[in-house]
Enzyme design. Sequence first.
Site, PDB file in Angstrom:
ATOM      1  CG  HIS A  79      92.386  64.895  67.924  1.00  0.00           C
ATOM      2  ND1 HIS A  79      91.451  64.372  68.314  1.00  0.00           N
ATOM      3  CD2 HIS A  79      93.388  64.392  68.914  1.00  0.00           C
ATOM      4  CE1 HIS A  79      91.367  63.550  69.359  1.00  0.00           C
ATOM      5  NE2 HIS A  79      92.653  63.564  69.853  1.00  0.00           N
ATOM      6  CG  HIS A 236      94.555  58.639  69.959  1.00  0.00           C
ATOM      7  ND1 HIS A 236      94.043  59.488  69.087  1.00  0.00           N
ATOM      8  CD2 HIS A 236      94.221  59.635  71.053  1.00  0.00           C
ATOM      9  CE1 HIS A 236      93.640  60.714  69.543  1.00  0.00           C
ATOM     10  NE2 HIS A 236      93.658  60.721  70.801  1.00  0.00           N
ATOM     11  CG  ASP A 240      96.513  62.710  72.250  1.00  0.00           C
ATOM     12  OD1 ASP A 240      95.748  63.253  71.381  1.00  0.00           O
ATOM     13  OD2 ASP A 240      96.252  61.905  73.156  1.00  0.00           O
ATOM     14  CG  HIS A 263      96.758  66.107  76.672  1.00  0.00           C
ATOM     15  ND1 HIS A 263      97.108  66.108  75.159  1.00  0.00           N
ATOM     16  CD2 HIS A 263      95.618  65.504  76.709  1.00  0.00           C
ATOM     17  CE1 HIS A 263      96.179  65.389  74.581  1.00  0.00           C
ATOM     18  NE2 HIS A 263      95.204  65.105  75.375  1.00  0.00           N
TER      19      HIS A 263
END
Length: 289
Positions: A79, A236, A240, A263
């Site tokens: 973030h 969001h 990321d 991720h």
Amino acid sequence: MQQSTLLKPVSCYGIGVHTGKRTQLTIEPAKENTGIIFIRTDISSENNYIEASYYNVSDTLLSTTISNNHKIQVSTIEHLMAALWGCSIDNAVIKIDGPEVPIMDGSSKPFVFMIECAGKKLQNAPKKYLKILKEIKVVNKDCELYCTPSEHITVDLTIDFSSKAIGKQNLNFGVQESFTKNIADARTFGFIKDVEYLKSKGLAQGASFENAIGIDEHDKVLNPSGLRYADEFVRHKLLDLFGDLYTSGISIVSAIKGYKTSHAFNNELLHKIFSDTTSYKFVTSNELS
């Protein structure tokens, strides 16, 4: 266009979403061509610094964690990294007195606010970009992420959850879009049943409705204030993605498309890009049309 850093240091306090521990974080100006460096001030060793680079990413299970060769690590950096990218900060030293970046409200907005309060300083070095020259793709079953040549940064991202609270959401982000206005305040999210399990394993110790969107077993959003956007979930995930891709150390110029990214996927894409020197070239803003 020139590289930029902060005009002055700026600090915050907050808890780690997984450790539940309160930490202080300070973003400081840095010299040209420094990149983004983390320093663990709670460790009195000359080995307490970690370059925020894709090759230092050591864990991607619940967030992005970076580590150095001495096993010093900082977790949940994505973030903050997204905020640095969104505010066009090329060089910064981030001092933190614990192992995890504060979760704040679960978005990048508090970090954007910090950077805006500190102000930006242009530096005497040209800003560089990584221009993608051919398609690079990572695929795992029905999940995929790839980038293709483009003169601008564009992203077409889709998420697909069985939960009716989320469902299938798509978002297109173009060069005309504003990260700080449209993406930065989208919060992280999780399912209550998963959070309860994680807490039993010593994780998610700092998770609350103040820093995450919570969804129950009936597919209901439990936060009293509700959602900030109907498609906050995919926003969001885009946040990321930007944060993870900035561990490249440079802004990537490409048309990026992703479906059910993570991720791990984001990091794998960077490894694949940099493993093939014919897939990219470094350019300045004057070389972009």
